[in-house]
Design an enzyme around this catalytic site. Structure first.
Site, PDB file in Angstrom:
ATOM      1  N   ARG A 173      50.967  28.841  42.418  1.00 20.87           N
ATOM      2  CA  ARG A 173      52.115  28.075  42.900  1.00 20.87           C
ATOM      3  C   ARG A 173      51.707  27.333  44.166  1.00 20.87           C
ATOM      4  O   ARG A 173      50.929  27.852  44.973  1.00 20.87           O
ATOM      5  CB  ARG A 173      53.311  28.998  43.223  1.00 20.87           C
ATOM      6  CG  ARG A 173      54.080  29.466  41.997  1.00 20.87           C
ATOM      7  CD  ARG A 173      54.836  28.316  41.309  1.00 20.87           C
ATOM      8  NE  ARG A 173      55.575  28.751  40.136  1.00 20.87           N
ATOM      9  CZ  ARG A 173      55.154  28.596  38.872  1.00 20.87           C
ATOM     10  NH1 ARG A 173      53.996  28.037  38.608  1.00 20.87           N
ATOM     11  NH2 ARG A 173      55.913  28.993  37.865  1.00 20.87           N
ATOM     12  N   HIS A 187      50.371  20.241  36.791  1.00 23.11           N
ATOM     13  CA  HIS A 187      51.005  21.481  36.296  1.00 23.11           C
ATOM     14  C   HIS A 187      50.821  21.628  34.778  1.00 23.11           C
ATOM     15  O   HIS A 187      51.779  21.803  34.034  1.00 23.11           O
ATOM     16  CB  HIS A 187      52.502  21.539  36.670  1.00 23.11           C
ATOM     17  CG  HIS A 187      53.034  22.948  36.683  1.00 23.11           C
ATOM     18  ND1 HIS A 187      53.995  23.381  37.571  1.00 23.11           N
ATOM     19  CD2 HIS A 187      52.726  24.038  35.918  1.00 23.11           C
ATOM     20  CE1 HIS A 187      54.264  24.664  37.342  1.00 23.11           C
ATOM     21  NE2 HIS A 187      53.508  25.080  36.337  1.00 23.11           N
TER      22      HIS A 187
HETATM   23  P1  NAP Z   1      52.036  38.916  36.935  1.00 21.74           P
HETATM   24  O1  NAP Z   1      51.533  39.543  35.687  1.00 21.74           O
HETATM   25  O2  NAP Z   1      53.382  39.308  37.453  1.00 21.74           O
HETATM   26  O3  NAP Z   1      50.932  39.169  38.063  1.00 21.74           O
HETATM   27  C1  NAP Z   1      51.147  38.868  39.400  1.00 21.74           C
HETATM   28  C2  NAP Z   1      49.982  39.420  40.193  1.00 21.74           C
HETATM   29  O4  NAP Z   1      50.157  39.043  41.554  1.00 21.74           O
HETATM   30  C3  NAP Z   1      49.911  40.956  40.158  1.00 21.74           C
HETATM   31  O5  NAP Z   1      48.567  41.362  40.120  1.00 21.74           O
HETATM   32  C4  NAP Z   1      50.549  41.336  41.483  1.00 21.74           C
HETATM   33  O6  NAP Z   1      50.110  42.567  42.018  1.00 21.74           O
HETATM   34  C5  NAP Z   1      50.079  40.204  42.366  1.00 21.74           C
HETATM   35  N1  NAP Z   1      50.933  40.073  43.553  1.00 21.74           N
HETATM   36  C6  NAP Z   1      52.249  39.795  43.616  1.00 21.74           C
HETATM   37  N2  NAP Z   1      52.667  39.787  44.897  1.00 21.74           N
HETATM   38  C7  NAP Z   1      51.597  40.091  45.653  1.00 21.74           C
HETATM   39  C8  NAP Z   1      51.384  40.259  47.043  1.00 21.74           C
HETATM   40  N3  NAP Z   1      52.383  40.132  47.928  1.00 21.74           N
HETATM   41  N4  NAP Z   1      50.141  40.583  47.470  1.00 21.74           N
HETATM   42  C9  NAP Z   1      49.139  40.735  46.590  1.00 21.74           C
HETATM   43  N5  NAP Z   1      49.249  40.594  45.255  1.00 21.74           N
HETATM   44  C10 NAP Z   1      50.482  40.265  44.791  1.00 21.74           C
HETATM   45  O7  NAP Z   1      52.081  37.325  36.796  1.00 21.74           O
HETATM   46  P2  NAP Z   1      51.208  36.390  35.821  1.00 21.74           P
HETATM   47  O8  NAP Z   1      51.816  36.330  34.480  1.00 21.74           O
HETATM   48  O9  NAP Z   1      49.776  36.785  35.951  1.00 21.74           O
HETATM   49  O10 NAP Z   1      51.456  34.958  36.516  1.00 21.74           O
HETATM   50  C11 NAP Z   1      51.059  34.709  37.848  1.00 21.74           C
HETATM   51  C12 NAP Z   1      51.626  33.387  38.318  1.00 21.74           C
HETATM   52  O11 NAP Z   1      50.931  32.311  37.693  1.00 21.74           O
HETATM   53  C13 NAP Z   1      53.068  33.117  37.948  1.00 21.74           C
HETATM   54  O12 NAP Z   1      53.971  33.796  38.819  1.00 21.74           O
HETATM   55  C14 NAP Z   1      53.159  31.618  38.113  1.00 21.74           C
HETATM   56  O13 NAP Z   1      53.471  31.320  39.454  1.00 21.74           O
HETATM   57  C15 NAP Z   1      51.739  31.146  37.802  1.00 21.74           C
HETATM   58  N6  NAP Z   1      51.662  30.379  36.538  1.00 21.74           N
HETATM   59  C16 NAP Z   1      51.236  29.088  36.582  1.00 21.74           C
HETATM   60  C17 NAP Z   1      51.127  28.347  35.411  1.00 21.74           C
HETATM   61  C18 NAP Z   1      50.606  26.945  35.424  1.00 21.74           C
HETATM   62  O14 NAP Z   1      50.670  26.237  34.422  1.00 21.74           O
HETATM   63  N7  NAP Z   1      50.047  26.470  36.515  1.00 21.74           N
HETATM   64  C19 NAP Z   1      51.471  28.926  34.187  1.00 21.74           C
HETATM   65  C20 NAP Z   1      51.917  30.238  34.177  1.00 21.74           C
HETATM   66  C21 NAP Z   1      52.010  30.964  35.360  1.00 21.74           C
HETATM   67  P3  NAP Z   1      50.377  43.965  41.252  1.00 21.74           P
HETATM   68  O15 NAP Z   1      49.436  43.938  40.061  1.00 21.74           O
HETATM   69  O16 NAP Z   1      50.009  44.969  42.248  1.00 21.74           O
HETATM   70  O17 NAP Z   1      51.831  43.951  40.846  1.00 21.74           O
END
Ligand code: NAP
Length: 304
Positions: free
Chosen positions: A219, A267
């Site tokens: 993000r 994006h």
């Molecule tokens: P997810 O499975 O919820 O994973 C989030 C990760 O971030 C987890 O490892 C979590 O830690 C970690 N995290 C959250 N808050 C944190 C903090 N304060 N300090 C350290 N680590 C933290 O999410 P995901 O499905 O992988 O997606 C991640 C993000 O990718 C989405 O939220 C979105 O913003 C982005 N995204 C972008 C696109 C694009 O097209 N550019 C597409 C899809 C998603 P824990 O494992 O300890 O919970």
């Protein structure tokens, strides 16, 4: 059972047939609509581009199933009291792995030098092997861990950092300092939450090795834009490839568009794919009806 799709009209043709087919496959009888009496709606399939902001009339709704992985636009909505599930879609994950791997290899192999070489300079410098190029991934969730697996398969040494302690990964402030200090390529795959906003500020960017490359498909708000531009200008950061921005579309006069060390992708790193996402939605509805816990339910306090 009534299922309502709240999303931009362009998404209706993608889900009109795939979602009913996935529900039938899961043994669920349901009608998918785009308009209904709110008191009759059992599940809401939701994209943040939808105008729906007041969930209060949806008194019978058992869950809101988000079509996007990121939930920052909806998680703080006080009218949303039903369980909220984010999207973990195998098609979306596949796309993210391809984007991250492709852009990592671009910088690792120094492809730009050969693609744009107006002076026809014969420079036989060979790139190092992947095993000599440490990569750090901030955020080792569904997407970060899939990218780590793909990069490790190519021999990149990958360091992962996340919020909670896990074997083989770093966490906490000390862990972040270590993770940044070795990252020749840094990938940010964190959700946007109050804790992650501006995580990469000037001080943390300084912890990266000289010439490090940043890939941000997470993000826009994870990185302080001005601090990044300053670090690029003084040569501390070698390049930034950015897919996400604080304001999207990225305003035409934003310096990222013209900066020689910034690549903007609009994006497009990873999109939810209706064919695979429909099965995830159907499985969650099956779980809801069977009284089983939902998959990928968002923790409101954590914000993701
Ligand atoms: P997810 O499975 O919820 O994973 C989030 C990760 O971030 C987890 O490892 C979590 O830690 C970690 N995290 C959250 N808050 C944190 C903090 N304060 N300090 C350290 N680590 C933290 O999410 P995901 O499905 O992988 O997606 C991640 C993000 O990718 C989405 O939220 C979105 O913003 C982005 N995204 C972008 C696109 C694009 O097209 N550019 C597409 C899809 C998603 P824990 O494992 O300890 O919970």
């Amino acid at each position: 059972m009534t299922l309502i799709l709240f999303a931009a009209p362009a998404l209706w043709p993608e889900y009109r047939d795939t979602l009913p087919a996935a529900l039938t496959e899961a043994g669920i009888e349901a009608t998918l609509v785009t308009e209904a009496d709110p008191s009759q709606v059992d599940y809401i399939v939701y994209a943040p581009a939808s105008p729906l902001q007041d969930f209060t009339p949806y008194s019978r709704t058992k869950a809101v199933l988000n079509l996007w992985a990121g939930v920052e636009k909806i998680v703080g909505n006080p009218t949303l009291t039903q369980p909220l599930c984010r999207m973990v879609d195998p098609g979306l994950t596949e796309g993210m792995v391809e984007w991250v791997t492709g852009h990592t290899l671009r910088h690792h192999l120094g492809m730009d030098r050969h693609i744009v070489n107006p002076g026809h300079i014969w420079d036989p410098t060979c790139p190092p092997l992947a095993r000599e190029r440490p990569v750090t991934i901030l955020g080792m969730g569904a997407l970060g861990s899939a990218c780590a697996e793909a990069l490790r398969a190519l021999n990149f040494p990958v360091t992962g950092w996340s919020r909670t302690e896990k074997p083989g990964q770093l966490h906490g402030d000390h862990g972040l300092r270590r993770a940044l200090s070795t990252a020749q390529i840094l990938v940010t795959l964190l959700p946007k939450t109050p804790e992650t906003e501006n995580l990469l500020n000037a001080d943390r960017l300084d912890l990266l090795p000289q010439g490090a490359v940043i890939l941000n498909p997470g993000r826009g708000a994870l990185i302080d834009d001005d601090a990044l531009l300053a670090a690029l200008d003084r040569g501390h950061i070698g390049h930034a490839t950015l897919d996400v921005f604080r304001v999207e579309p990225l305003p035409r006069d934003h310096p990222f568009w013209t900066h020689p060390k910034v690549t903007v992708t609009p994006h497009i790193a990873a999109d939810t794919r209706a064919i695979t996402a429909a099965r995830v939605i159907a499985e969650n509805i099956r779980r809801g009806e069977a009284g089983e816990p939902f998959l990928h339910q968002v923790d409101r306090a954590r914000g993701y």
